[in-house]
Scaffold this motif. Sequence first.
Motif, short mmCIF file in Angstrom:
data_model
loop_
_atom_site.label_atom_id
_atom_site.label_comp_id
_atom_site.label_asym_id
_atom_site.label_seq_id
_atom_site.Cartn_x
_atom_site.Cartn_y
_atom_site.Cartn_z
N GLN A 118 92.02 -6.85 -53.92
CA GLN A 118 90.78 -6.64 -54.72
C GLN A 118 90.33 -5.54 -54.32
O GLN A 118 89.67 -5.27 -53.32
CB GLN A 118 89.98 -8.01 -54.47
N GLY A 119 90.00 -4.70 -55.23
CA GLY A 119 89.30 -3.33 -55.15
C GLY A 119 88.39 -3.40 -56.48
O GLY A 119 87.98 -4.36 -57.04
N PHE A 120 88.40 -2.25 -57.10
CA PHE A 120 87.43 -2.08 -58.43
C PHE A 120 88.43 -2.89 -59.56
O PHE A 120 87.67 -2.94 -60.61
CB PHE A 120 87.00 -0.83 -58.80
N ALA A 121 89.63 -2.96 -59.27
CA ALA A 121 90.51 -3.88 -60.12
C ALA A 121 91.47 -4.68 -59.11
O ALA A 121 91.63 -4.55 -58.02
CB ALA A 121 91.56 -2.82 -60.99
N THR A 122 91.75 -5.69 -59.73
CA THR A 122 92.70 -6.57 -58.95
C THR A 122 94.11 -6.46 -59.32
O THR A 122 94.66 -6.18 -60.34
CB THR A 122 92.56 -8.21 -59.46
N ILE A 123 94.93 -6.29 -58.05
CA ILE A 123 96.35 -5.98 -58.07
C ILE A 123 96.94 -7.39 -57.50
O ILE A 123 96.57 -7.84 -56.31
CB ILE A 123 96.67 -4.92 -57.25
N ARG A 124 97.80 -8.00 -58.23
CA ARG A 124 98.45 -9.05 -57.74
C ARG A 124 100.03 -9.28 -58.17
O ARG A 124 100.26 -8.64 -59.17
CB ARG A 124 97.88 -10.46 -58.09
N GLU A 125 100.87 -9.44 -57.17
CA GLU A 125 102.16 -9.67 -57.65
C GLU A 125 102.52 -10.92 -58.16
O GLU A 125 101.62 -12.05 -57.92
CB GLU A 125 103.13 -9.70 -56.33
N ILE A 126 103.26 -11.19 -59.36
CA ILE A 126 103.34 -12.42 -59.81
C ILE A 126 104.64 -12.64 -59.89
O ILE A 126 105.96 -11.73 -59.97
CB ILE A 126 102.89 -12.44 -61.33
N GLY A 127 105.20 -14.05 -60.00
CA GLY A 127 106.52 -14.21 -59.80
C GLY A 127 106.85 -15.27 -58.79
O GLY A 127 106.00 -15.75 -58.04
N PRO A 128 108.04 -15.56 -58.45
CA PRO A 128 109.44 -15.18 -59.08
C PRO A 128 109.27 -15.41 -60.64
O PRO A 128 108.68 -16.43 -61.12
CB PRO A 128 110.35 -15.87 -58.46
#
Length: 176
Positions: free
Chosen positions: A14-24
Amino acid sequence: MSDPVSALNGASFQGFATIREIGPLGMITLRAKGLKSLDKAVKAVTGTKVPAQRRIEVNGDRACGWMSPDEYLLILPYADVAAALKSLATALAGEHHLAVDVSDARAVFRVEGERAAEVLSRLAPVDFDKLEPGELRRTRTAQVAAAMWQQDQGFTVVCFRSVGRYVFDLLANAAR
């Protein structure tokens, strides 16, 4: 049978946008061109039409993306890949094609938030202000091959699993 594991086990930042891995996530590379049964075969697996050049057709948790003149990326639930491959083999029997399960060879990320385009703009030579919903772009994220498209309030990014950690770290750093 063991449970599938995503490349980074659901990593997020979580920064100024959210980055998340999705999967499998289930993914099939379909190589085919000009087949009379192609539209029907893709629709049976994804519920979408075959996309136009540089487009992705999305139907809930299923999609079909144009990757090159004779290549499509079919996205579906991981558990449905085996049945989808059988469906494609039946629908395209006798026609020249190749359908391969690439689910475990890819990492998939979501970049979300009002400034999601800014994160990707730091890494890829794409004018994200002009990237339309439904447009799929194959490009480089830093020096790594990736495919990306805008969806809902963010972007989906697909890369090779072998560079998944590197891409996640690039995205997270760009969102700091």
